[in-house]
Design an enzyme around this catalytic site. Sequence first.
Site, PDB file in Angstrom:
ATOM      1  N   ASN A  57      -7.090  -2.007  13.863  1.00 54.43           N
ATOM      2  CA  ASN A  57      -8.638  -2.477  13.720  1.00 54.43           C
ATOM      3  C   ASN A  57      -8.853  -3.690  12.784  1.00 54.43           C
ATOM      4  O   ASN A  57      -9.664  -4.029  12.203  1.00 54.43           O
ATOM      5  CB  ASN A  57      -9.517  -1.221  13.159  1.00 54.43           C
ATOM      6  CG  ASN A  57      -8.845  -0.862  11.663  1.00 54.43           C
ATOM      7  OD1 ASN A  57      -7.780  -1.483  11.205  1.00 54.43           O
ATOM      8  ND2 ASN A  57      -9.321   0.084  11.055  1.00 54.43           N
ATOM      9  N   ASP A  91       0.795  -1.208   0.035  1.00 57.48           N
ATOM     10  CA  ASP A  91       0.002  -0.151   0.234  1.00 57.48           C
ATOM     11  C   ASP A  91       0.731   1.309  -0.005  1.00 57.48           C
ATOM     12  O   ASP A  91       1.770   1.139   0.128  1.00 57.48           O
ATOM     13  CB  ASP A  91      -0.992   0.092   1.212  1.00 57.48           C
ATOM     14  CG  ASP A  91      -0.252  -0.328   2.566  1.00 57.48           C
ATOM     15  OD1 ASP A  91       1.069  -0.412   2.592  1.00 57.48           O
ATOM     16  OD2 ASP A  91      -0.740  -0.644   3.388  1.00 57.48           O
ATOM     17  N   GLU A 114      -9.640  -1.910   5.281  1.00 57.74           N
ATOM     18  CA  GLU A 114     -10.228  -1.476   6.284  1.00 57.74           C
ATOM     19  C   GLU A 114     -11.680  -2.195   6.611  1.00 57.74           C
ATOM     20  O   GLU A 114     -12.243  -2.518   5.651  1.00 57.74           O
ATOM     21  CB  GLU A 114     -10.703   0.169   6.149  1.00 57.74           C
ATOM     22  CG  GLU A 114      -9.385   1.074   6.112  1.00 57.74           C
ATOM     23  CD  GLU A 114      -8.553   1.416   7.647  1.00 57.74           C
ATOM     24  OE1 GLU A 114      -8.542   0.381   8.217  1.00 57.74           O
ATOM     25  OE2 GLU A 114      -8.650   2.463   7.752  1.00 57.74           O
ATOM     26  N   HIS A 171      -7.079  -4.287   9.969  1.00 56.93           N
ATOM     27  CA  HIS A 171      -6.826  -4.006   8.450  1.00 56.93           C
ATOM     28  C   HIS A 171      -5.655  -4.723   8.122  1.00 56.93           C
ATOM     29  O   HIS A 171      -4.393  -4.945   8.878  1.00 56.93           O
ATOM     30  CB  HIS A 171      -6.694  -2.463   8.095  1.00 56.93           C
ATOM     31  CG  HIS A 171      -5.486  -1.517   8.537  1.00 56.93           C
ATOM     32  ND1 HIS A 171      -5.802  -0.470   9.089  1.00 56.93           N
ATOM     33  CD2 HIS A 171      -4.396  -2.016   8.537  1.00 56.93           C
ATOM     34  CE1 HIS A 171      -4.574   0.091   9.522  1.00 56.93           C
ATOM     35  NE2 HIS A 171      -3.586  -0.879   8.991  1.00 56.93           N
TER      36      HIS A 171
END
Length: 239
Positions: A136, A67, A143, A138
Amino acid sequence: MELIYAPDNSSLGQMAARWVAREILLCPNLVLGLPTGSTPIGMYHYLTRLTQEGIISFNQTRTFNLDEYVGLTADHPQSYAFFMREHFWSKVDLRKRNMDIPRGAVSNLAAECLRYDDAIQRAGGIGVQILGLGPNGHIGFNEPSHNMEIHTHVVDLSAETIQANTRFFPDSGAVPRQAITMGVGSIMRAQKILLLVSGESKRDILTKTFYGPVSTEVPSSILQLHGDLTVLTDIKLLK
Ligand code: GLP
């Protein structure tokens, strides 16, 4: 799934590097998917050492990063391209033409997403994907959401991710609101996955990842469905 415990963060980096080094020795022209974040820094350090000692070589290896932030050029100190140069690319014998990362500062982001998926496909797909774990759940920047994106795409970062990544920027206002990330498809199609998880703060999300339901709300839980997954962690799970 194979679960390997590391006694501490420094050992985790060394153990991860040895795991990757074995893969490179077995397959020098491996297509390697790479992460950023604090967790893999030790691994890059030890991989650099193994390369400088002549034990392994990345001369024939291709790499694709997971990413990149939208809007940051490769020379921006908080870009993932900059991170990769600093921790790995400039230290090992990887060829420039064999390292790829989404370009977050191009004007046509949709075309960049297509280019990236095409490049991964033309390389034959990811052989070994290394992942970190977001607070979280990811993976890359996939996400929590109502659906999982298969292809490389532009994502709006969640408030939690912006908060977690503020530590790398002067303040939360400076954290980009969007990123380009490899989709769950490229990640799950990898022949092997190595997930690195370090630190007590990840205990809860690590437990949810493997002992909770498979859910788009915890993107990492999809890894339960992968056939060749190794988890390397310094968190002792009792279950
Ligand atoms: C970032 C990256 C992820 C990474 C995660 C965890 O948001 N996009 O790929 O896994 O952070 O980072 P850390 O290892 O610093 O906890």
